[in-house]
Design an enzyme around this catalytic site. Structure first.
Site, short mmCIF file in Angstrom:
data_model
loop_
_atom_site.label_atom_id
_atom_site.label_comp_id
_atom_site.label_asym_id
_atom_site.label_seq_id
_atom_site.Cartn_x
_atom_site.Cartn_y
_atom_site.Cartn_z
N ASP A 1 21.29 35.88 6.08
CA ASP A 1 22.53 35.42 5.46
C ASP A 1 23.49 34.78 6.47
O ASP A 1 23.43 35.06 7.66
CB ASP A 1 23.26 36.62 4.83
N ASP A 2 24.38 33.98 5.92
CA ASP A 2 25.59 33.48 6.60
C ASP A 2 25.40 32.26 7.49
O ASP A 2 26.37 31.70 7.96
CB ASP A 2 26.31 34.58 7.42
N HIS B 1 21.25 38.88 9.47
CA HIS B 1 22.16 37.72 9.60
C HIS B 1 21.76 36.88 10.80
O HIS B 1 21.67 37.41 11.91
CB HIS B 1 23.60 38.21 9.76
ZN ZN Z 1 27.17 37.20 3.98
#
Ligand code: ZN
Length: 483
Positions: A307-308, A449
């Site tokens: 993610d991200d 992440h």
């Molecule tokens: Zn996130």
């Protein structure tokens, strides 16, 4: 690491699973009056800047992705404008520290060591937009949404860099020193007609630059001044905006002000801050070998999700590790990062990975109006499609926060996770690796992440160890399709 108590696992199919699985997600919504954290500021002047054209651009991101402590902050690091980057960094770190309580602030909004969720649905979100990135002028707006603060919690600030003088300057310096009084008088005159405004605040010469911290030109050359709610009037008056026509401001503009205006109206060439030798980051060129034929009924599968991102240089490093093990994964990308680094998203897709949607700037979607939720997701989908030619079908709600309103605002299918590495909290590669290796089971979805270098290092160990144990790494859609 413990399994997430929020998420039901991989939300397999159908609305039944969705409606029964998220009973804990009922965050009260003030969405009708809530700002979006700036993402819907369609009025952003100079909004035509394509961040992908800024050579050597890095987006600095730090997110929690944890419902007990919801914060997400991003700002750009532009080569050649380090003093401006430093100023934004200081601003963002001060806000984060205040929110997380690291400065001893009593307003700490995070969970205590008991792991209980933070109080009152607090959330801090700092996002950015480029106002101008042309020639020797760089302008960025940081938009902060602090739901724990008084008022609407929305705070905007513009940062300006003058490449000619190699200096970060305040927006107030759009005016020559001799013109500042005339400019202030004109702003005050306009404010007088607005209910609840207190134009006399601007008589305070000491604090003028504090009040006037959001100024930019519109595409027609008019100057727009934005005041945060409660800064120069009663909070009930909301945000005030003063727009002074091009002809009015023309006689007052400094050399820098003129250049900013010109570069806003006619951006022309790209940004040139004399940092031309900045090498662009290397993008991996691995190309997938046809479709993934892994049969997750026959063999043990795992879906790693990241993610991200994308983030430079970490995402490129991660792609190299994944290629070494012929692993396929799913990236839940943030739109503002996709816009800055479409080449990395393209490389992810080319290598056979799946690209999912993780919103434009990482807000808690349950706090937004249906229109704002749609905007967060469609804008990101469009950026991903522009980069890869393909629109995502999956999304992961920031913080895993999802409710009926979010579900009905989109046709994208939500994906949560089974194993939470909590890598945002523990920048320790072996700890992150162990959190997966020691707990993961067949067909589970793992949350990592790729904005943290330690998390990317952990992936090398995860791939090595779990491959030895007979696991295969597949995308979320592949896992869903073959189970
Ligand atoms: Zn996130």
């Amino acid at each position: 690491m413990r399994k997430s108590t929020l998420a039901p696992v991989l939300l397999l199919l159908g609305s039944l699973a969705l409606t029964t699985s998220c009973a804990t997600d009922s965050v009260p919504s003030k969405a009708d009056s809530a700002p979006t954290g700036g993402t819907d500021r369609g009025t952003d002047p100079g909004g035509g800047v394509d961040p992908a054209t800024i050579k050597g651009l890095k987006i600095v991101s730090d997110n929690s992705d944890d419902r007990s402590c919801r914060w997400a902050a991003s700002y750009p690091d532009v080569p050649g404008a380090s003093s401006m980057t430093d100023a934004m960094k200081e601003d963002v770190e001060r806000r984060l520290a205040g929110f997380r309580g690291e400065d001893g602030s009593p307003s700490a909004q995070c969970a205590d060591s008991s792991g209980e969720p933070g109080t009152n649905g607090a959330e801090l979100n700092v996002s950015f937009s480029f106002l101008v990135a042309s020639g020797d002028v760089l302008g960025v707006r940081l938009t902060t949404l602090d739901r724990a603060s008084a008022g609407d919690g929305l705070d905007t600030r513009t940062y300006w860099y003058d490449g000619k003088n190699e200096a970060t300057v305040s927006a107030f310096e759009f005016m020559t020193e001799d013109s500042q009084d005339a400019f202030i008088a004109a702003v005050q005159k306009t404010l007088k007609g607005k209910e609840g405004a207190d134009p006399a605040s601007l008589d305070d010469t000491e604090n003028r630059t504090v009040y006037l911290d959001d100024m930019a030109f519109n595409a027609d050359g008019a100057l727009r001044v934005d005041f945060d709610r409660g800064s120069i009037g009663v909070p009930a008056g909301g945000r005030y905006t003063v727009t002074l026509p091009k002809a009015t401001v023309a006689p007052w503009l400094s050399d820098f002000g003129k250049r900013v205006q010109r570069r806003t109206v006619r951006p022309g060439a790209g940004l040139d801050l004399g940092a031309g030798s900045t090498p662009s980051a290397t993008v991996p060129t691995h190309t997938a070998d046809g479709d993934d034929t892994t049969d997750c009924v026959e063999v043990k599968c795992i879906a790693l999700t990241f993610d991200d991102g994308p983030a430079t240089p970490h995402t490129a490093t991660l792609l190299k590790y994944l290629a070494e093990y012929d692993a396929r994964v799913t990236f839940f990308t943030v739109g503002q990062n996709v816009a800055a680094h479409p080449e990395l998203v393209r490389a992810e897709a080319r290598a056979g990975h799946e690209i999912g949607n993780h919103s434009w700037n990482h807000p808690d979607l349950t706090r937004l109006t249906p229109g704002e939720i749609r905007s967060q997701l469609t804008r990101t989908n469009a950026a991903i499609k522009a980069a890869t030619g393909k629109e995502p079908t999956l999304f992961r709600p920031p913080y895993g926060a999802i409710d009926g309103k979010v579900r009905s605002a989109t046709t994208l299918s939500p994906v949560l996770w089974d194993v939470d590495t909590e890598d945002w909290k523990h920048p320790d590669a072996s700890r992150v690796a162990q959190s997966v290796i020691s707990t993961v089971a067949r067909n589970e979805v793992v949350l990592i992440h790729d904005i943290h270098p330690t998390s990317v290092e952990a992936v090398a160990e995860i791939l090595r160890t779990l491959t030895d144990r007979g696991y295969h790494f597949v995308t979320v859609s592949h896992l869903r399709a073959t189970l």
